[in-house]
Design a protein around this motif. Structure first.
Motif, PDB file in Angstrom:
ATOM      1  N   LYS A   3       0.956  -1.088   0.139  1.00  0.00           N
ATOM      2  CA  LYS A   3      -0.025  -0.046   0.211  1.00  0.00           C
ATOM      3  C   LYS A   3       0.845   1.464  -0.067  1.00  0.00           C
ATOM      4  O   LYS A   3       0.373   1.962  -0.539  1.00  0.00           O
ATOM      5  N   ILE A  55     -10.201   2.716  -7.516  1.00  0.00           N
ATOM      6  CA  ILE A  55     -10.569   1.449  -7.811  1.00  0.00           C
ATOM      7  C   ILE A  55      -9.663   0.483  -7.135  1.00  0.00           C
ATOM      8  O   ILE A  55      -9.948  -0.664  -6.557  1.00  0.00           O
ATOM      9  N   TRP A  56      -8.192   1.069  -7.207  1.00  0.00           N
ATOM     10  CA  TRP A  56      -7.215  -0.116  -6.677  1.00  0.00           C
ATOM     11  C   TRP A  56      -7.450   0.037  -4.892  1.00  0.00           C
ATOM     12  O   TRP A  56      -7.343  -1.197  -4.435  1.00  0.00           O
ATOM     13  N   ASN A  57      -7.918   0.872  -4.447  1.00  0.00           N
ATOM     14  CA  ASN A  57      -8.075   1.018  -3.041  1.00  0.00           C
ATOM     15  C   ASN A  57      -9.356  -0.002  -2.559  1.00  0.00           C
ATOM     16  O   ASN A  57      -9.177  -0.472  -1.599  1.00  0.00           O
ATOM     17  N   LYS A  58     -10.257   0.008  -3.231  1.00  0.00           N
ATOM     18  CA  LYS A  58     -11.427  -0.863  -3.099  1.00  0.00           C
ATOM     19  C   LYS A  58     -11.156  -2.198  -3.365  1.00  0.00           C
ATOM     20  O   LYS A  58     -11.437  -3.061  -2.566  1.00  0.00           O
ATOM     21  N   LYS A  59     -10.299  -2.455  -4.415  1.00  0.00           N
ATOM     22  CA  LYS A  59     -10.055  -3.877  -4.746  1.00  0.00           C
ATOM     23  C   LYS A  59      -8.923  -4.448  -3.608  1.00  0.00           C
ATOM     24  O   LYS A  59      -9.217  -5.736  -3.366  1.00  0.00           O
ATOM     25  N   SER A  60      -8.186  -3.737  -3.214  1.00  0.00           N
ATOM     26  CA  SER A  60      -7.038  -4.154  -1.970  1.00  0.00           C
ATOM     27  C   SER A  60      -7.893  -4.247  -0.767  1.00  0.00           C
ATOM     28  O   SER A  60      -7.280  -5.141   0.007  1.00  0.00           O
ATOM     29  N   ARG A  62     -10.703  -5.548  -0.431  1.00  0.00           N
ATOM     30  CA  ARG A  62     -11.805  -6.739  -0.470  1.00  0.00           C
ATOM     31  C   ARG A  62     -11.102  -7.835   0.134  1.00  0.00           C
ATOM     32  O   ARG A  62     -11.439  -8.938   0.357  1.00  0.00           O
ATOM     33  N   GLN A  63      -9.689  -7.766  -0.806  1.00  0.00           N
ATOM     34  CA  GLN A  63      -8.743  -9.013  -0.448  1.00  0.00           C
ATOM     35  C   GLN A  63      -8.234  -9.539   0.888  1.00  0.00           C
ATOM     36  O   GLN A  63      -7.966 -10.721   0.932  1.00  0.00           O
TER      37      GLN A  63
END
Length: 64
Positions: A3, A55-60, A62-63
């Protein structure tokens, strides 16, 4: 760790767009129409960078 790296890269990208995008707009002596086209492109780049980071922040998030 990942991050911090991504935030660092995006900070450099924002700094680059600010330096190389807004500088010529503010200090050029060309016609106003040309400056407005450049400003529109710079604003589009800012929006695109912001959306990509969002978008990257949301995807990271969720993982985990």
């Amino acid at each position: 760790m990942m991050k911090k790296l991504v935030y660092g890269v995006f900070s450099l990208l924002y700094l680059g767009v600010t330096l190389f995008g807004l500088g010529p707009i503010l200090f050029s002596d060309g016609p106003m129409k040309s400056r407005m086209y450049s400003l529109a492109i710079v604003i589009f780049i800012y929006i695109a960078l912001g959306l990509i980071l969002l978008i990257w922040n949301k995807k990271s998030g969720r993982q985990k």
